[in-house]
Design a protein around this motif. Structure first.
Motif, PDB file in Angstrom:
ATOM      1  N   VAL A   1      -5.388   5.324  -1.221  1.00 20.92           N
ATOM      2  CA  VAL A   1      -4.522   4.831  -0.148  1.00 20.92           C
ATOM      3  C   VAL A   1      -5.208   4.895   1.210  1.00 20.92           C
ATOM      4  CG1 VAL A   1      -2.380   5.288   1.118  1.00 20.92           C
ATOM      5  CG2 VAL A   1      -2.381   5.322  -1.381  1.00 20.92           C
ATOM      6  N   ARG A   2      -5.961   5.951   1.436  1.00 13.95           N
ATOM      7  CA  ARG A   2      -6.639   6.126   2.727  1.00 13.95           C
ATOM      8  C   ARG A   2      -8.042   5.521   2.753  1.00 13.95           C
ATOM      9  NH1 ARG A   2      -4.768  12.424   3.964  1.00 13.95           N
ATOM     10  NH2 ARG A   2      -2.612  11.921   4.463  1.00 13.95           N
ATOM     11  N   ASP A   3      -8.425   4.903   1.644  1.00 15.56           N
ATOM     12  CA  ASP A   3      -9.758   4.287   1.553  1.00 15.56           C
ATOM     13  C   ASP A   3     -10.836   5.284   2.004  1.00 15.56           C
ATOM     14  OD1 ASP A   3     -11.579   2.287   0.953  1.00 15.56           O
ATOM     15  OD2 ASP A   3     -11.418   1.308   2.898  1.00 15.56           O
TER      16      ASP A   3
ATOM     17  N   ASP B   1     -23.835   3.304 -22.621  1.00 14.57           N
ATOM     18  CA  ASP B   1     -23.293   1.976 -22.331  1.00 14.57           C
ATOM     19  C   ASP B   1     -21.963   1.766 -23.042  1.00 14.57           C
ATOM     20  OD1 ASP B   1     -23.685  -0.662 -21.095  1.00 14.57           O
ATOM     21  OD2 ASP B   1     -23.772  -1.382 -23.170  1.00 14.57           O
ATOM     22  N   ASP B   2     -21.061   0.998 -22.408  1.00 13.36           N
ATOM     23  CA  ASP B   2     -19.772   0.599 -22.969  1.00 13.36           C
ATOM     24  C   ASP B   2     -18.927   1.796 -23.410  1.00 13.36           C
ATOM     25  OD1 ASP B   2     -17.844  -1.325 -23.622  1.00 13.36           O
ATOM     26  OD2 ASP B   2     -18.481  -1.373 -25.723  1.00 13.36           O
ATOM     27  N   VAL B   3     -18.917   2.825 -22.592  1.00 15.52           N
ATOM     28  CA  VAL B   3     -18.055   3.983 -22.791  1.00 15.52           C
ATOM     29  C   VAL B   3     -17.508   4.382 -21.420  1.00 15.52           C
ATOM     30  CG1 VAL B   3     -17.942   6.430 -23.444  1.00 15.52           C
ATOM     31  CG2 VAL B   3     -19.341   4.864 -24.789  1.00 15.52           C
ATOM     32  N   MET B   4     -16.236   4.734 -21.390  1.00 17.29           N
ATOM     33  CA  MET B   4     -15.670   5.268 -20.148  1.00 17.29           C
ATOM     34  C   MET B   4     -15.620   6.782 -20.270  1.00 17.29           C
ATOM     35  SD  MET B   4     -12.718   2.529 -19.030  1.00 17.29           S
ATOM     36  CE  MET B   4     -12.927   2.650 -17.255  1.00 17.29           C
ATOM     37  N   LEU B   5     -16.300   7.430 -19.357  1.00 17.89           N
ATOM     38  CA  LEU B   5     -16.257   8.884 -19.289  1.00 17.89           C
ATOM     39  C   LEU B   5     -16.369   9.298 -17.833  1.00 17.89           C
ATOM     40  CD1 LEU B   5     -19.454   9.422 -18.762  1.00 17.89           C
ATOM     41  CD2 LEU B   5     -19.592   9.617 -21.224  1.00 17.89           C
ATOM     42  N   SER B   6     -16.268  10.578 -17.585  1.00 19.89           N
ATOM     43  CA  SER B   6     -16.230  11.036 -16.200  1.00 19.89           C
ATOM     44  C   SER B   6     -17.623  11.261 -15.641  1.00 19.89           C
ATOM     45  CB  SER B   6     -15.416  12.330 -16.104  1.00 19.89           C
ATOM     46  OG  SER B   6     -14.060  12.067 -16.318  1.00 19.89           O
ATOM     47  N   MET B   7     -17.897  10.526 -14.578  1.00 22.96           N
ATOM     48  CA  MET B   7     -19.077  10.726 -13.758  1.00 22.96           C
ATOM     49  C   MET B   7     -18.645  10.544 -12.314  1.00 22.96           C
ATOM     50  SD  MET B   7     -21.708  11.585 -15.497  1.00 22.96           S
ATOM     51  CE  MET B   7     -23.011  11.337 -14.303  1.00 22.96           C
ATOM     52  N   PRO B   8     -19.271  11.260 -11.383  1.00 18.58           N
ATOM     53  CA  PRO B   8     -18.887  11.103  -9.980  1.00 18.58           C
ATOM     54  C   PRO B   8     -18.974   9.652  -9.533  1.00 18.58           C
ATOM     55  CG  PRO B   8     -20.340  12.982 -10.248  1.00 18.58           C
ATOM     56  CD  PRO B   8     -20.339  12.258 -11.567  1.00 18.58           C
ATOM     57  N   ALA B   9     -17.972   9.197  -8.808  1.00 16.32           N
ATOM     58  CA  ALA B   9     -17.925   7.819  -8.315  1.00 16.32           C
ATOM     59  C   ALA B   9     -17.271   7.797  -6.947  1.00 16.32           C
ATOM     60  CB  ALA B   9     -17.145   6.935  -9.283  1.00 16.32           C
ATOM     61  N   VAL B  10     -17.622   6.785  -6.160  1.00 13.28           N
ATOM     62  CA  VAL B  10     -17.005   6.588  -4.849  1.00 13.28           C
ATOM     63  C   VAL B  10     -15.646   5.928  -5.061  1.00 13.28           C
ATOM     64  CG1 VAL B  10     -17.198   5.440  -2.611  1.00 13.28           C
ATOM     65  CG2 VAL B  10     -19.252   6.378  -3.709  1.00 13.28           C
ATOM     66  N   ILE B  11     -14.589   6.579  -4.564  1.00 15.75           N
ATOM     67  CA  ILE B  11     -13.221   6.093  -4.754  1.00 15.75           C
ATOM     68  C   ILE B  11     -12.631   5.692  -3.406  1.00 15.75           C
ATOM     69  CG2 ILE B  11     -10.939   6.626  -5.669  1.00 15.75           C
ATOM     70  CD1 ILE B  11     -13.182   6.671  -7.744  1.00 15.75           C
ATOM     71  N   GLY B  12     -12.121   4.452  -3.355  1.00 14.51           N
ATOM     72  CA  GLY B  12     -11.515   3.944  -2.132  1.00 14.51           C
ATOM     73  C   GLY B  12     -10.401   2.968  -2.446  1.00 14.51           C
TER      74      GLY B  12
ATOM     75  N   LEU C   1       0.809  -1.214   0.000  1.00 11.51           N
ATOM     76  CA  LEU C   1       0.000   0.000   0.000  1.00 11.51           C
ATOM     77  C   LEU C   1       0.846   1.269   0.000  1.00 11.51           C
ATOM     78  CD1 LEU C   1      -2.859  -0.932   2.503  1.00 11.51           C
ATOM     79  CD2 LEU C   1      -2.992  -0.768   0.015  1.00 11.51           C
ATOM     80  N   ARG C   2       2.094   1.135   0.389  1.00 12.72           N
ATOM     81  CA  ARG C   2       2.951   2.308   0.490  1.00 12.72           C
ATOM     82  C   ARG C   2       3.869   2.464  -0.725  1.00 12.72           C
ATOM     83  NH1 ARG C   2       2.534   6.294   3.969  1.00 12.72           N
ATOM     84  NH2 ARG C   2       4.635   6.222   4.811  1.00 12.72           N
TER      85      ARG C   2
ATOM     86  N   LEU D   1       2.180  10.056   1.336  1.00 15.43           N
ATOM     87  CA  LEU D   1       1.312   8.887   1.185  1.00 15.43           C
ATOM     88  C   LEU D   1       2.102   7.600   1.014  1.00 15.43           C
ATOM     89  CD1 LEU D   1      -1.317  10.373  -1.310  1.00 15.43           C
ATOM     90  CD2 LEU D   1      -1.739   9.770   1.078  1.00 15.43           C
ATOM     91  N   PHE D   2       3.271   7.704   0.410  1.00 16.40           N
ATOM     92  CA  PHE D   2       4.026   6.510   0.036  1.00 16.40           C
ATOM     93  C   PHE D   2       5.431   6.537   0.647  1.00 16.40           C
ATOM     94  CE2 PHE D   2       1.053   7.464  -3.436  1.00 16.40           C
ATOM     95  CZ  PHE D   2       0.341   6.279  -3.483  1.00 16.40           C
ATOM     96  N   SER D   3       5.993   5.352   0.814  1.00 16.07           N
ATOM     97  CA  SER D   3       7.374   5.244   1.287  1.00 16.07           C
ATOM     98  C   SER D   3       8.301   4.765   0.175  1.00 16.07           C
ATOM     99  CB  SER D   3       7.462   4.280   2.474  1.00 16.07           C
ATOM    100  OG  SER D   3       6.965   3.003   2.115  1.00 16.07           O
ATOM    101  N   GLU D   4       7.713   4.396  -0.964  1.00 10.41           N
ATOM    102  CA  GLU D   4       8.514   3.908  -2.104  1.00 10.41           C
ATOM    103  C   GLU D   4       7.855   4.338  -3.403  1.00 10.41           C
ATOM    104  OE1 GLU D   4      10.282  -0.336  -3.904  1.00 10.41           O
ATOM    105  OE2 GLU D   4       9.307  -0.272  -1.944  1.00 10.41           O
ATOM    106  N   MET D   5       8.673   4.832  -4.338  1.00  8.96           N
ATOM    107  CA  MET D   5       8.164   5.250  -5.641  1.00  8.96           C
ATOM    108  C   MET D   5       9.164   4.865  -6.722  1.00  8.96           C
ATOM    109  SD  MET D   5       6.655   8.929  -6.895  1.00  8.96           S
ATOM    110  CE  MET D   5       7.944   9.891  -6.120  1.00  8.96           C
ATOM    111  N   VAL D   6       8.680   4.159  -7.736  1.00  4.87           N
ATOM    112  CA  VAL D   6       9.526   3.778  -8.857  1.00  4.87           C
ATOM    113  C   VAL D   6       9.081   4.540 -10.097  1.00  4.87           C
ATOM    114  CG1 VAL D   6       8.065   1.740  -9.334  1.00  4.87           C
ATOM    115  CG2 VAL D   6      10.387   1.869 -10.291  1.00  4.87           C
TER     116      VAL D   6
END
Length: 320
Positions: free
Chosen positions: A254-256, A274-285, A11-12, A35-40
């Motif tokens: 990261v913080r759910d 249908d079958d399209v990705m576009l921006s609509m509000p969503a719950v992110i965790g 998670l980090r 937020l993170f302890s490692e980044m590549v």
């Protein structure tokens, strides 16, 4: 380490693929976030990735302990979030959709590399045109839909809140409004459900001495839509704003947090799309996209959203 249904993730740990202006700015913002302890960092130009890793690492003593290094696809297997910013940048006079063929070709080399390593993390697509490329990443990766999302109109929404805050003379953080649809020319501002701390936007405008609602909302939405073009014309690229959007999305994962953001996610019949990705509000965790949040839109806004979806669908049909 966390074991989920597909494997083990740290998670980090975050991976960033693409070290151009957006990728390096996002890496810098994430280094500062704690937020993170490692980044590549990964880039086709390995020396560029090494240079960015060195430069950003030198700021760690002013922030929090963090391991930052240039790596390969083998280093992303256990990353909790894989941020993809690789691709050709938008040039003056170009629309985001003009980048389709170039960046789909790039994604056809990147996404299979991620897929064959059975990465268990979340794919966060930032490259433009973000809605088309998020759809491409989903189809090429074979990942479940919740683990593939795009930065979408998170930045556009921030721009809308900023413009409304300036117009009304209030803190932009008190503005609650969304830009939805394509992250591009067919995007739309949903004013019918916009509020300032619960007060409908039209009423708040009148409280602040503004009465030409149609003229003002049109002016503000056009300023938001054209802001990237204006920035690109003046300084050749945009990257600071989107880097902050990347940081904010990663924070919610990261913080759910279960935060609601207008990210690029798959439509399944909502609003007749249908079958399209576009921006609509969503719950992110922690699992990525948990559920889409239907917001109130009037008839005209719904029609414009459907038109935006048709624009994206036609590009997908031609490009994939």
């Amino acid at each position: 380490m966390v074991i989920n249904e597909t494997g083990t993730v740290d998670l980090r740990k975050v991976a960033i693929i693409g070290c151009g202006f957006v990728g390096s700015s996002s890496a810098f913002a994430l280094m500062q976030s704690g937020l993170f302890s490692e980044m590549v960092l990964i880039d086709a130009d390995e020396e560029r990735a090494k240079g960015e890793a060195m430069d950003i690492s030198h700021g760690v003593p002013f922030a929090r302990p963090m391991k930052i290094y240039a790596g390969t696809y083998d280093d992303i297997t256990d990353a909790s979030i894989i941020v993809i910013t690789a691709g050709a940048g938008q040039k003056p006079g170009e629309t985001r959709l003009d980048l389709v063929s170039k960046n789909i070709s790039i994604f056809k080399s990147i996404i299979p590399e991620i897929a064959k390593r059975k990465c268990a993390g979340i794919l966060l697509v930032v490259s433009n045109p973000v809605d088309i490329l998020t759809y491409t990443a989903l189809k090429l990766s074979g990942f479940p839909e919740n683990r593939v999302l795009g930065s979408g109109t998170v930045l556009d929404t921030a721009r809308l809140k900023y413009e409304l805050g300036e117009h009304l003379g209030v803190d932009s953080r008190s503005v609650h409004a969304f830009i939805v649809g394509e992250h591009g020319d067919s995007e739309l501002a949903v004013f019918s459900s916009a509020t300032v701390s619960g007060v409908p936007i039209s009423k708040m405008c009148e409280l602040r001495g503004h009465y030409n609602h149609e003229e003002n909302t049109h002016k503000i939405s056009e300023a938001v839509k054209n802001s990237a073009y204006e920035i690109i014309e003046k300084k050749k690229a945009t990257y600071y704003g989107v880097a902050m959007a990347v940081r904010r999305i990663c924070e919610a994962i990261v913080r759910d947090e279960k935060s609601i953001m207008p990210v690029s996610n798959m439509m399944h019949g909502e609003y007749g799309i249908d079958d399209v990705m576009l921006s609509m509000p969503a719950v992110i965790g922690a699992r990525g996209v948990e559920t889409m949040v239907p917001i109130q839109m009037d008839e005209e806004e719904t029609e414009r959203l459907q038109k935006s979806a048709k624009t994206l669908r036609s590009v997908i049909d031609q490009a994939l």
